[in-house]
Design a protein around this motif. Structure first.
Motif, PDB file in Angstrom:
ATOM      1  N   THR A  16      -2.179 -64.284 -32.361  1.00  0.00           N
ATOM      2  CA  THR A  16      -1.819 -63.941 -33.737  1.00  0.00           C
ATOM      3  C   THR A  16      -1.597 -65.197 -34.584  1.00  0.00           C
ATOM      4  O   THR A  16      -2.129 -65.294 -35.700  1.00  0.00           O
ATOM      5  CB  THR A  16      -0.535 -63.076 -33.746  1.00  0.00           C
ATOM      6  N   GLU A  36       3.745 -74.740 -31.254  1.00  0.00           N
ATOM      7  CA  GLU A  36       3.733 -73.905 -30.050  1.00  0.00           C
ATOM      8  C   GLU A  36       4.716 -74.491 -29.037  1.00  0.00           C
ATOM      9  O   GLU A  36       4.738 -75.709 -28.815  1.00  0.00           O
ATOM     10  CB  GLU A  36       2.294 -73.861 -29.496  1.00  0.00           C
ATOM     11  N   ALA A  37       5.508 -73.598 -28.411  1.00  0.00           N
ATOM     12  CA  ALA A  37       6.556 -74.045 -27.491  1.00  0.00           C
ATOM     13  C   ALA A  37       6.003 -74.630 -26.196  1.00  0.00           C
ATOM     14  O   ALA A  37       6.593 -75.544 -25.627  1.00  0.00           O
ATOM     15  CB  ALA A  37       7.491 -72.880 -27.180  1.00  0.00           C
ATOM     16  N   ARG A  46      -3.707 -61.232 -19.508  1.00  0.00           N
ATOM     17  CA  ARG A  46      -3.141 -60.148 -20.352  1.00  0.00           C
ATOM     18  C   ARG A  46      -4.181 -59.271 -21.052  1.00  0.00           C
ATOM     19  O   ARG A  46      -4.875 -58.516 -20.399  1.00  0.00           O
ATOM     20  CB  ARG A  46      -2.153 -60.744 -21.353  1.00  0.00           C
ATOM     21  N   GLN A 108      -7.464 -62.664 -22.347  1.00  0.00           N
ATOM     22  CA  GLN A 108      -6.758 -63.230 -23.503  1.00  0.00           C
ATOM     23  C   GLN A 108      -6.723 -64.757 -23.486  1.00  0.00           C
ATOM     24  O   GLN A 108      -6.794 -65.390 -24.535  1.00  0.00           O
ATOM     25  CB  GLN A 108      -5.326 -62.663 -23.541  1.00  0.00           C
ATOM     26  N   ALA A 132      10.825 -73.723 -31.486  1.00  0.00           N
ATOM     27  CA  ALA A 132      11.752 -73.467 -32.601  1.00  0.00           C
ATOM     28  C   ALA A 132      13.054 -72.888 -32.054  1.00  0.00           C
ATOM     29  O   ALA A 132      13.031 -71.977 -31.227  1.00  0.00           O
ATOM     30  CB  ALA A 132      11.126 -72.488 -33.578  1.00  0.00           C
ATOM     31  N   ASP A 326       3.135 -59.467 -31.889  1.00  0.00           N
ATOM     32  CA  ASP A 326       4.189 -58.908 -31.031  1.00  0.00           C
ATOM     33  C   ASP A 326       5.595 -59.190 -31.572  1.00  0.00           C
ATOM     34  O   ASP A 326       6.543 -58.496 -31.205  1.00  0.00           O
ATOM     35  CB  ASP A 326       4.084 -59.484 -29.606  1.00  0.00           C
ATOM     36  N   GLY A 336      -5.339 -50.599 -24.850  1.00  0.00           N
ATOM     37  CA  GLY A 336      -5.605 -52.015 -25.122  1.00  0.00           C
ATOM     38  C   GLY A 336      -5.574 -52.342 -26.611  1.00  0.00           C
ATOM     39  O   GLY A 336      -6.504 -52.926 -27.153  1.00  0.00           O
ATOM     40  N   MET A 339      -2.953 -56.649 -28.865  1.00  0.00           N
ATOM     41  CA  MET A 339      -3.470 -57.899 -29.425  1.00  0.00           C
ATOM     42  C   MET A 339      -4.349 -57.607 -30.641  1.00  0.00           C
ATOM     43  O   MET A 339      -4.379 -58.376 -31.610  1.00  0.00           O
ATOM     44  CB  MET A 339      -4.281 -58.644 -28.359  1.00  0.00           C
TER      45      MET A 339
HETATM   46  C1  FAD Z   1       0.610 -57.633 -19.167  1.00  0.00           C
HETATM   47  C2  FAD Z   1       0.086 -57.378 -20.549  1.00  0.00           C
HETATM   48  C3  FAD Z   1      -1.171 -56.779 -20.743  1.00  0.00           C
HETATM   49  C4  FAD Z   1      -1.664 -56.565 -22.013  1.00  0.00           C
HETATM   50  N1  FAD Z   1      -2.914 -55.985 -22.187  1.00  0.00           N
HETATM   51  C5  FAD Z   1      -3.402 -55.818 -23.445  1.00  0.00           C
HETATM   52  C6  FAD Z   1      -4.742 -55.321 -23.686  1.00  0.00           C
HETATM   53  O1  FAD Z   1      -5.503 -54.995 -22.768  1.00  0.00           O
HETATM   54  N2  FAD Z   1      -5.182 -55.237 -24.983  1.00  0.00           N
HETATM   55  C7  FAD Z   1      -4.386 -55.610 -26.036  1.00  0.00           C
HETATM   56  O2  FAD Z   1      -4.844 -55.529 -27.198  1.00  0.00           O
HETATM   57  N3  FAD Z   1      -3.127 -56.091 -25.844  1.00  0.00           N
HETATM   58  C8  FAD Z   1      -2.634 -56.205 -24.583  1.00  0.00           C
HETATM   59  N4  FAD Z   1      -1.390 -56.740 -24.388  1.00  0.00           N
HETATM   60  C9  FAD Z   1      -0.621 -57.181 -25.539  1.00  0.00           C
HETATM   61  C10 FAD Z   1      -1.048 -58.581 -25.972  1.00  0.00           C
HETATM   62  O3  FAD Z   1      -1.001 -59.482 -24.870  1.00  0.00           O
HETATM   63  C11 FAD Z   1      -0.126 -59.027 -27.070  1.00  0.00           C
HETATM   64  O4  FAD Z   1      -0.148 -58.030 -28.080  1.00  0.00           O
HETATM   65  C12 FAD Z   1      -0.537 -60.365 -27.651  1.00  0.00           C
HETATM   66  O5  FAD Z   1      -0.349 -61.415 -26.733  1.00  0.00           O
HETATM   67  C13 FAD Z   1       0.302 -60.658 -28.898  1.00  0.00           C
HETATM   68  O6  FAD Z   1      -0.056 -61.916 -29.382  1.00  0.00           O
HETATM   69  P1  FAD Z   1       0.995 -62.752 -30.218  1.00  0.00           P
HETATM   70  O7  FAD Z   1       0.264 -63.988 -30.614  1.00  0.00           O
HETATM   71  O8  FAD Z   1       1.600 -61.899 -31.275  1.00  0.00           O
HETATM   72  O9  FAD Z   1       2.167 -63.063 -29.202  1.00  0.00           O
HETATM   73  P2  FAD Z   1       2.126 -63.973 -27.799  1.00  0.00           P
HETATM   74  O10 FAD Z   1       0.800 -63.798 -27.208  1.00  0.00           O
HETATM   75  O11 FAD Z   1       3.327 -63.587 -27.103  1.00  0.00           O
HETATM   76  O12 FAD Z   1       2.199 -65.431 -28.392  1.00  0.00           O
HETATM   77  C14 FAD Z   1       3.395 -65.964 -28.906  1.00  0.00           C
HETATM   78  C15 FAD Z   1       3.332 -67.466 -28.771  1.00  0.00           C
HETATM   79  O13 FAD Z   1       4.497 -68.021 -29.371  1.00  0.00           O
HETATM   80  C16 FAD Z   1       5.024 -69.021 -28.517  1.00  0.00           C
HETATM   81  N5  FAD Z   1       6.466 -69.099 -28.788  1.00  0.00           N
HETATM   82  C17 FAD Z   1       7.412 -68.214 -28.408  1.00  0.00           C
HETATM   83  N6  FAD Z   1       8.619 -68.611 -28.844  1.00  0.00           N
HETATM   84  C18 FAD Z   1       8.420 -69.772 -29.511  1.00  0.00           C
HETATM   85  C19 FAD Z   1       9.296 -70.672 -30.184  1.00  0.00           C
HETATM   86  N7  FAD Z   1      10.613 -70.439 -30.264  1.00  0.00           N
HETATM   87  N8  FAD Z   1       8.774 -71.779 -30.757  1.00  0.00           N
HETATM   88  C20 FAD Z   1       7.428 -72.034 -30.687  1.00  0.00           C
HETATM   89  N9  FAD Z   1       6.557 -71.215 -30.061  1.00  0.00           N
HETATM   90  C21 FAD Z   1       7.055 -70.099 -29.481  1.00  0.00           C
HETATM   91  C22 FAD Z   1       4.706 -68.539 -27.119  1.00  0.00           C
HETATM   92  O14 FAD Z   1       4.713 -69.609 -26.184  1.00  0.00           O
HETATM   93  C23 FAD Z   1       3.328 -67.933 -27.317  1.00  0.00           C
HETATM   94  O15 FAD Z   1       2.296 -68.863 -27.127  1.00  0.00           O
HETATM   95  C24 FAD Z   1      -0.875 -56.945 -23.123  1.00  0.00           C
HETATM   96  C25 FAD Z   1       0.385 -57.533 -22.923  1.00  0.00           C
HETATM   97  C26 FAD Z   1       0.863 -57.743 -21.662  1.00  0.00           C
HETATM   98  C27 FAD Z   1       2.230 -58.374 -21.463  1.00  0.00           C
END
Ligand code: FAD
Length: 432
Positions: A16, A36-37, A46, A108, A132, A326, A336, A339
């Motif tokens: 995202t 990024e952390a 994932r 992913q 952060a 998320d 699915g 993401m």
């Molecule tokens: C086991 C599993 C299976 C999944 N399967 C599917 C699927 O098949 N299809 C689908 O669409 N979705 C699936 N999902 C959901 C999908 O993985 C998430 O919706 C997606 O990763 C969300 O992306 P995001 O970038 O919002 O969050 P994240 O991927 O969680 O990324 C957040 C980022 O922020 C960083 N971060 C966190 N805190 C801090 C901080 N304080 N400072 C700096 N950086 C920080 C983290 O290190 C990370 O890199 C699955 C999830 C899981 C757990």
């Protein structure tokens, strides 16, 4: 202590956060920092599904083709019992409505790598590791974000793209709860996912569809994955299954023996390692990655927070926190969709936010209205996606436990309208 200043600060370089950054730069907006952390990208596979509406969004920022090149074009998501198909979403039915009539199957970590490389080509590097830990409104109405390293970055807008446990969401004072308070059924609350390879080839291993097997309150999924860059490696498959709470919690990184047991009990009979039920037994030869997790749904009460002001005091280009992906919403992985929702939040935010940040006193009220409208739309999309995944979960439970209904659904599933309806809903095309 070092300090930096930017207009837009993106916290988190998951799919995202990367997509927000790409979308902003594609609008010609370059005054951004993304942090990024973690030190480096992990190997967590994932999400493996990218649906048609998300591919359209990715295409609008120039990165659909490069992802498609590296994934598998999945023709269907098919629900079956242990021996035969029941009903499914067949994506070829979408051909009149989109140039992407398929679901892209791509782990992913590959999606993230491709997006980060693309962002680099656009001259934006992710600052890592920067975690952060603090968020404060300063005397000028701007936001000071502090990091574990001691660094402080001052920004007008902060995007919380920092995942389900978002620190930004907490520091901005947004709550995070299930929208209707319905708990996930105990039977399907614990899940295991793994990427595996098999001892030998089998014509029963799927090549272009994600297959969900439902039997007696148990769910099991198997999907092909693209070949890894190592040309000598065996074909990889994603496996997933529920572990009823009565069986105790799964181990942290479930080993091959644990996954094999569930495959034999819940998977397609033709892929069993048990020669008493499968005349051509096959085995999991390698577990490349595995994880366990508990599913639940939650949504932040607000996706836009004006720190230090109320919404009535809109009309400022400072002190604004936006939640995406998320950090804003989570739900079960059935279908699915998670993401996908985050990527579409991100890509659609780019033009609205770039225009807001670039507006002057005369145009700001109009851009404020558009930003509020955008956030309200994304909130509705998240609520309806949570509702859809809950309906899918109920269907999994009903189909899994009731033999008569399974037979009924087998006939319903043959109706072309049903196949089209399922594909339409899962693809996101109805709510781009
Ligand atoms: C086991 C599993 C299976 C999944 N399967 C599917 C699927 O098949 N299809 C689908 O669409 N979705 C699936 N999902 C959901 C999908 O993985 C998430 O919706 C997606 O990763 C969300 O992306 P995001 O970038 O919002 O969050 P994240 O991927 O969680 O990324 C957040 C980022 O922020 C960083 N971060 C966190 N805190 C801090 C901080 N304080 N400072 C700096 N950086 C920080 C983290 O290190 C990370 O890199 C699955 C999830 C899981 C757990």
């Amino acid at each position: 202590m070092s300090s930096q200043r930017t207009t837009i600060l993106i916290i988190g370089a998951g799919p995202t956060g990367l997509a927000v950054a790409i979308s902003l730069v594609k609008q010609g907006f370059h005054d951004i920092i993304i942090v990024e952390a973690t030190v480096s990208r992990g190997d967590a596979s994932r999400a493996i599904t990218i649906h048609a509406a998300t591919l359209e969004a990715l295409d609008s920022v120039g990165c659909a083709d490069v992802l498609i090149d590296q994934g598998i074009k999945g023709a269907a998501i098919q629900a079956s019992d242990r021996n035969r198909p029941l009903l499914g979403a067949e994506f070829a039915h979408l051909a009149p409505y989109t140039k992407y009539p398929f679901v892209l199957l791509l782990p992913q970590n590959d999606t993230e790598r491709i997006l980060e490389d693309y962002l680099k080509e656009l001259n934006v590097e992710v600052l890592r590791p920067e975690k952060a830990v603090g968020l404060q409104l300063n005397n000028h109405g701007e936001l000071d974000v502090s990091f574990e390293s001691g660094k402080v970055i001052t920004a007008q807008y902060v995007i919380g793209a920092d995942g389900a446990r978002s620190v930004i969401r907490q520091l901005a004072g947004a709550s995070f709860a299930d929208p209707d308070g319905t708990p996930v059924d105990e039977q399907v609350v614990q899940m295991v996912l793994a990427d595996v390879s098999f001892s030998s080839a089998s014509t029963h291993l799927p090549t272009d569809k994600l297959q969900g097997i439902l039997s007696d309150g148990k769910a099991f999924l198997i999907s092909p994955l693209p070949k890894s860059s190592d040309s000598n490696s065996s074909p990889r498959y994603r496996i997933g299954f529920n572990v009823p709470t009565t069986s105790g919690p799964p181990p942290p990184n479930p080993p091959t023996s644990y996954i094999q047991k569930y495959l034999d009990e819940q998977g397609p009979t033709q892929l069993s390692s048990d020669s008493s039920v499968n005349p051509e037994p096959i085995y999991i030869s390698d577990t490349i990655w595995s994880t366990r997790f508990r599913t639940h749904a939650a949504i932040a009460d607000k996706f836009l927070i004006r720190m230090g002001t109320t919404s009535a005091a809109a009309g400022q280009k400072r002190g604004i926190v936006l939640l995406v992906g998320d950090a804003a919403h989570i739900h079960s992985p059935v279908g699915g969709l998670g993401m996908n929702l985050g990527l579409r939040d991100a890509i659609s935010l780019g033009p609205v936010l770039a225009a807001h940040a670039s507006s002057d006193d005369t145009t700001l009220p109009e851009h404020d209205r558009l930003l509020e409208e955008h956030v309200a739309t994304r909130y509705e999309r998240a609520l309806s996606t949570i509702g859809l995944t809950k309906r899918f979960m109920s269907m999994v439970m009903i189909l899994g436990t009731t033999k008569i209904l399974r037979h009924l659904f087998k006939f319903i599933g043959m109706v072309p309208f049903v196949k089209r309806y399922m594909a339409w809903n899962v693809s996101g095309l109805g709510a781009r």
